[in-house]
Design an enzyme around this catalytic site. Structure first.
Site, PDB file in Angstrom:
ATOM      1  N   LYS A   1      41.742   0.179  57.944  1.00 51.31           N
ATOM      2  CA  LYS A   1      40.989  -0.417  59.448  1.00 51.31           C
ATOM      3  C   LYS A   1      42.146   0.434  60.662  1.00 51.31           C
ATOM      4  O   LYS A   1      41.122   0.343  61.228  1.00 51.31           O
ATOM      5  CB  LYS A   1      41.980  -1.941  59.198  1.00 51.31           C
ATOM      6  N   ASN A   2      42.720   1.133  60.807  1.00 50.04           N
ATOM      7  CA  ASN A   2      44.126   1.398  61.655  1.00 50.04           C
ATOM      8  C   ASN A   2      42.763   2.871  61.937  1.00 50.04           C
ATOM      9  O   ASN A   2      42.444   2.991  63.197  1.00 50.04           O
ATOM     10  CB  ASN A   2      44.863   1.939  61.683  1.00 50.04           C
TER      11      ASN A   2
ATOM     12  N   ARG B   1      41.948  -6.598  69.263  1.00 45.30           N
ATOM     13  CA  ARG B   1      42.856  -5.336  70.685  1.00 45.30           C
ATOM     14  C   ARG B   1      41.726  -4.108  70.187  1.00 45.30           C
ATOM     15  O   ARG B   1      42.035  -3.401  71.464  1.00 45.30           O
ATOM     16  CB  ARG B   1      43.756  -6.064  69.432  1.00 45.30           C
TER      17      ARG B   1
ATOM     18  N   ASP C   1      46.409  -9.088  67.220  1.00 46.04           N
ATOM     19  CA  ASP C   1      48.076 -10.387  66.200  1.00 46.04           C
ATOM     20  C   ASP C   1      49.018 -10.411  67.854  1.00 46.04           C
ATOM     21  O   ASP C   1      49.047 -10.153  69.122  1.00 46.04           O
ATOM     22  CB  ASP C   1      49.001  -9.705  64.955  1.00 46.04           C
TER      23      ASP C   1
ATOM     24  N   ASP D   1      53.343  -1.624  60.097  1.00 45.50           N
ATOM     25  CA  ASP D   1      52.516  -2.576  58.626  1.00 45.50           C
ATOM     26  C   ASP D   1      53.238  -3.073  57.456  1.00 45.50           C
ATOM     27  O   ASP D   1      52.497  -3.477  57.274  1.00 45.50           O
ATOM     28  CB  ASP D   1      51.054  -2.072  59.200  1.00 45.50           C
TER      29      ASP D   1
ATOM     30  N   MET E   1      59.904  -2.707  66.087  1.00 49.22           N
ATOM     31  CA  MET E   1      58.554  -1.899  67.430  1.00 49.22           C
ATOM     32  C   MET E   1      58.096  -3.238  67.865  1.00 49.22           C
ATOM     33  O   MET E   1      57.765  -3.271  68.627  1.00 49.22           O
ATOM     34  CB  MET E   1      57.259  -1.157  66.959  1.00 49.22           C
TER      35      MET E   1
END
Length: 435
Positions: free
Chosen positions: A22-23, A97, A121, A319, A341
């Site tokens: 996904k990223n 985002r 998120d 994640d 983070m």
């Protein structure tokens, strides 16, 4: 609003293949705007966030040819630049985002870009400073519309520059790289992110004709070129899914083989699960997690309690912190989970406590988990998914719990995990999508 109904306690069995990352997808798909030639992308994850970005590209005028559910050819030879200033883009882009990743390519090729207030998120502050400061150093000017929560960036031309990032932001680095590839002169980015997904982006851009060196290090040097061409690219397997499946196997005492896991790109992820006492073997590019009755947490050499914390690559990805926390609840031993983070990512632990987990939430960033070693199994409850990663973690908890669990707001899970209920059913999970 859809939900999952899960009957836990079943041991799972079989093979599962992780989706495309996904990223990586959010960066790679944005990069198609940099060229007027055709670009073919394979292993695209069929998930809400990625499909929304493809929709945005089409709305901008990018021609999209769906070769299959996971492969597309993109052609951005006729872009409607002003669409990004429209109310429709503000509304649609604000849900995602990842839409911020269009700013770098648009600025590079068309000398103007628009960034809506970020969506995604609700896991705490996720600032855009790194992106904006990087663009400014390349010569862009920006205005902020407080009423519309909208950034407008303009640049008569982009000029290469030296910059030291105040944080190794993955999306920030990617956005600046995509802006710099068509800038005049040389851009040096120090304290750059170096995640595998960013390496993938840089390699793809080089195949398109960019001149990027230092790939995989924290100093990336980009020599600007006039134009970029087409290419073909295949995305890596999603490392977050790989980690999730290792945790799932351990929690449910299952025998699961993770096929085509992209082992060489996983960094410390396998080592961290090994520290939790989870046994597995690597066979070629597959990870085999055998059924095991218990897993015992390692301690530090001085006997100190194991601490697992997130850190920029090659450290442990943030994640997977939610997954690791859930896995710790049934381990033998205690673990301190430190989510550095994002300050809201541990706020789902109240649901795990309701399920019977022993967790002390120390502050917004730290939780101490006292492993129950299966003496007291988790119990099924009704709960809501607050974000993508916590949603998957709660699903793993539900699959290992006694009785029935209902997970609401599963649209969050669908944003990051494709056909997750169908794929888990194929392993023997008792999971039903309702609504």
């Amino acid at each position: 609003m859809a939900s999952f109904q899960v009957i836990g306690g079943n041991k799972l069995q079989g093979d599962i293949t992780p989706q495309g990352a996904k990223n990586e997808a959010l960066q790679i798909l944005s990069a198609v705007v940099l060229s007027s030639e055709s670009i073919t992308i394979h292993n695209i994850p069929d998930i809400v966030d990625v499909n929304l970005l493809i929709e945005l590209l089409q709305d901008m005028g990018v021609k999209v040819d769906r070769l299959s559910r996971h492969s597309c050819t993109f052609n951005a030879d006729e872009i409607d630049i002003d669409y990004l200033a429209s109310e429709e883009f503000r509304h649609k882009g604000g849900k995602l985002r990842g839409s911020v990743m269009l700013a770098g390519p648009m600025l590079a090729r068309f000398k103007k870009a628009y960034i809506p207030k970020p969506g995604g998120d609700k896991i705490g502050r996720r600032r855009l400073d790194t992106h904006i400061i990087g663009f400014e150093k390349l010569g862009a000017k920006f205005e902020y519309d407080e009423q519309l929560h909208f950034f407008k960036l303009t640049a008569p031309k982009l000029q290469g520059a030296y910059m030291l990032l105040d944080e190794p932001s993955v999306t920030g680095t990617a956005n600046i790289v995509m802006a710099a590839v068509l800038a005049e002169g040389i851009t040096t980015i120090y304290n750059a992110a170096c995640e595998p997904y960013l390496q993938q982006l840089c390699k793809m851009l080089n195949r398109m004709g960019a001149k990027i060196s230092g790939i995989g290090s924290n100093m990336v040097v980009i020599e600007g070129v006039a134009t970029l061409g087409g290419t073909e690219h295949t995305m890596l397997p999603d490392m977050i899914e790989v980690g999730s499946f290792i945790g799932l196997a351990a929690m449910t005492q299952s025998n699961i083989t993770i096929k085509n896991a992209g082992v060489q790109h996983l960094g410390v992820i396998p080592d961290k699960f090994a520290q939790m006492g989870i046994k597995f073997s690597i066979e070629g590019d597959d990870i085999v997690v055998p059924e095991q009755d218990k897993y015992e947490v390692a301690t530090f050499l001085d006997g100190g309690i194991l601490t697992i914390y997130d850190h920029p690559w090659p450290g442990f990805t943030p994640d997977l912190i939610s997954i690791m926390l859930v896995v710790a609840t049934q381990a033998v031993g205690s673990v301190l989970i430190h989510q550095k983070m994002f300050e809201s990512r541990l706020f789902f632990v109240d649901k795990l406590i309701d399920m019977g987990a022993q967790i002390i939430l120390c502050d917004p960033h730290r939780a101490t988990v006292i492993g129950l070693g299966r003496r007291y199994p988790l119990r099924g409850i009704t709960m809501s998914s607050p974000d993508i990663r916590a949603g998957q973690a709660l699903l793993i908890a539900a699959l290992s719990a006694e009785g029935k669990s209902t997970i609401q707001n599963i649209e969050q899970i669908d944003r990051g995990y494709q056909y997750i209920d169908t794929r888990l059913k194929n392993l023997g999970a008792d999971i039903t999508r309702v609504g």
